[in-house]
Design an enzyme around this catalytic site. Structure first.
Site, PDB file in Angstrom:
ATOM      1  N   GLU A 126      29.010  28.444  51.621  1.00  0.00           N
ATOM      2  CA  GLU A 126      29.812  27.326  51.132  1.00  0.00           C
ATOM      3  C   GLU A 126      31.172  27.850  50.687  1.00  0.00           C
ATOM      4  O   GLU A 126      31.259  28.888  50.048  1.00  0.00           O
ATOM      5  CB  GLU A 126      29.127  26.645  49.942  1.00  0.00           C
ATOM      6  CG  GLU A 126      27.966  25.776  50.324  1.00  0.00           C
ATOM      7  CD  GLU A 126      27.415  24.984  49.161  1.00  0.00           C
ATOM      8  OE1 GLU A 126      27.336  23.758  49.290  1.00  0.00           O
ATOM      9  OE2 GLU A 126      27.067  25.582  48.142  1.00  0.00           O
ATOM     10  N   ARG A 135      23.874  24.988  53.139  1.00  0.00           N
ATOM     11  CA  ARG A 135      23.870  23.528  53.147  1.00  0.00           C
ATOM     12  C   ARG A 135      24.376  23.002  54.485  1.00  0.00           C
ATOM     13  O   ARG A 135      25.248  23.569  55.106  1.00  0.00           O
ATOM     14  CB  ARG A 135      24.691  22.929  52.021  1.00  0.00           C
ATOM     15  CG  ARG A 135      24.139  23.211  50.662  1.00  0.00           C
ATOM     16  CD  ARG A 135      24.837  22.346  49.656  1.00  0.00           C
ATOM     17  NE  ARG A 135      24.597  22.825  48.320  1.00  0.00           N
ATOM     18  CZ  ARG A 135      23.877  22.184  47.423  1.00  0.00           C
ATOM     19  NH1 ARG A 135      23.340  21.037  47.713  1.00  0.00           N
ATOM     20  NH2 ARG A 135      23.702  22.674  46.237  1.00  0.00           N
TER      21      ARG A 135
END
Length: 189
Positions: free
Chosen positions: A70, A142
């Site tokens: 991320e 994610r």
């Protein structure tokens, strides 16, 4: 205390077909794989559960895999384009911190920014090392589905649940156990 879990799941097929479509003006390198489409996995879990630590462990263990973490540094240094002619880019600030300090005001803004940054990363052409890998694998911290992921939906896709209630960042035996589970999961996809 409830067990803390990381979810390693295979991204859904619609995303793969969406990502295969060329973006206008962006060269597509996907044809070079000639039928060896990389496996795309995402690491899902709550904030501060150990996703970034797990990503570092995977990067160390599998240097041939393409791991996309991320972009936390980007969220902490948001830039705004100037609105007047000749004006330079200005720093808006730390959107992540702003979201924690004033969630009612900044949560939606942060959620939109984080979604767009994940989407951008997941639509980029495959890196050269992935194109040359024998068994190409992309790991995302994610997925674009994280924002709407309901855990009952995980029943329909392959998922590996890792209980990380114990700290695994420094303990080699726990790291080895996690990697063994990842190997088994990937082989069974």
């Amino acid at each position: 205390m409830a067990p803390v879990r990381l979810f390693l799941s295979r991204l859904r097929t619609p995303f793969i077909s969406m990502a295969q479509k060329s973006l206008e003006g962006v060269p597509s390198s996907r044809g070079l794989l000639a039928g060896r489409e990389p496996r795309r996995l995402s690491i899902e879990g709550n904030i501060a559960v150990g996703k970034s630590t797990f990503v570092k462990l995977l990067t160390k263990t599998y240097p041939e895999w393409h791991v996309a973490a991320e972009p936390v540094a980007t969220w902490q240094n948001i830039q705004a384009a100037g609105t007047q002619k000749g004006q330079t880019t200005q720093s808006v600030g730390n959107l992540l911190d702003m979201m924690y300090q004033e969630p009612a005001r900044w949560s939606y803004t942060f959620q939109t920014c984080s979604f767009m940054s994940r989407l951008k990363v997941q639509l980029e052409p495959f890196p050269e090392k992935l194109l040359q890998a024998k068994n190409p694998m992309q790991i995302f911290e994610r997925s674009v589905y994280s924002d709407r992921l309901h855990f009952e939906a995980l029943l329909n896709i392959p998922v590996l649940v890792l209980n990380v209630s114990d700290d695994f960042s420094e303990e080699a035996t726990k790291q080895e156990e996690l990697i063994r589970k990842v190997n088994t999961f990937v082989k069974n996809l």
